[in-house]
Scaffold this motif. Structure first.
Motif: not given
Length: 319
Positions: A11, A15-16, A18-21, A24, A27
């Protein structure tokens, strides 16, 4: 080292990323790389289940927009499912379903080696499902042959060796039916001899030893009018495997090979007590190794063979 892939680690990783700029697609690619890296670190069954959950999250993220990445997530799931030890066939069936879903997409968009790798894994899944009457061995053989169109000995010697090894095992496991049985046994020997023309001891020792060990098995159980010659060929093949396999570096593989050699020696030991004594020594050493490494099923089997060989030797002395 144990990667310790817990649910919370999965998890946190998602989360780490998905938070990246990042887009998709980027990611998804990063998560695929992480999942693949985890699979290479000798994970436990529990770790593998958490890796599968990561692949499932990646699969969901792909939606309908990234079919190739979605297929790669399915392949990753299949590989992880195959590695989880399980007495029931359910995980193997899930792995097969994952490969079946991924293959048409990979055939359309991926490079040939990726497709061949899935065909190889699918062949193994099918082969493992045969004892449960949930697959046909001919379909496994077909998948291996498709993979061999890409995995040539020149470009992919390791995969080539594994495929021919798997083919030989598949041929030996085909249903018994008199003349056809002999034909399949002959195909097994031929498959291994073909591979050994190209897989050399100096270049690929591990694969060479694997092929020689199974060639020994194929010779030993080949039904012909010349059992003596075949057992001698088997022993020669085991000796080739033992040029690579040893107690220090590859204890379990070594134990399997010396146990196989012991079987061949015992078959030759009629009126030759010295061969029975050699056979007992190999069985004894194999039993010690299997016991040491907690391979209890093999240890129990070998213990019975030790006892039978002791009985053989006693009978010789009483004659």
């Amino acid at each position: 080292m144990n990667p310790n892939i817990t649910d919370s680690v999965v998890k946190a990783t998602i989360a780490a990323i998905v938070s990246e700029s990042a887009t998709t697609e980027e990611q998804i690619q990063m998560l695929l790389e992480i999942a693949l890296g985890w699979q290479k670190k000798h994970p436990t069954a529990k770790d593998l289940r958490n890796v599968i959950s990561l692949y499932y999250r990646i699969y969901e993220m792909c939606g309908e927009d990234y079919p190739l990445l979605k297929a790669k997530a399915k392949v990753g799931m299949g590989k992880a499912l195959q590695r989880i030890p399980n007495v029931s066939p359910q995980l193997l069936l899930q792995a097969k379903a994952a490969y079946d879903e991924a293959l048409p997409i990979l055939q359309q968009f991926a490079v040939k080696a990726e497709v061949a790798e899935v065909q190889m894994n699918l062949g193994l899944a099918l082969q493992s499902l045969v004892p449960f009457n949930l697959a046909r061995i001919v379909d496994s053989v077909s998948a291996y042959h498709q993979a061999l169109q890409v995995f040539t000995w020149q470009d992919y010697p390791q995969e080539y060796a594994i495929l021919y090894n798997n083919l030989a095992i598949a041929y030996l496991s085909m249903p018994l039916a008199s003349a056809r049985e002999y034909f399949h046994q002959g195909l097994a020997v031929q498959s291994l001899l073909v591979a050994l023309k190209h897989i050399k001891l100096s270049e690929h020792p591990r694969e060479y030893a694997m092929l020689q060990n199974n060639l020994g098995n194929a010779w030993q159980y080949l039904v012909t009018a010349h059992p003596l010659e075949n057992n001698l060929r088997a022993i020669a093949a085991y000796d080739e495997a033992l040029k690579v396999r040893n107690r220090q570096d590859t204890p379990i593989e070594y134990a399997h090979t010396i146990a196989n050699k012991a079987n061949a020696l015992r078959s030759l030991s009629d009126n030759r007590p010295q061969l029975a004594i050699q056979s007992r020594a190999y069985y004894q050493e194999a039993w010690e190794i299997f016991s040491q490494y907690q391979h209890l099923k093999q240890a129990q089997l070998i213990a019975k063979l030790v006892q039978k060989t002791v009985t053989d030797i006693t009978n010789y002395h009483q004659q």
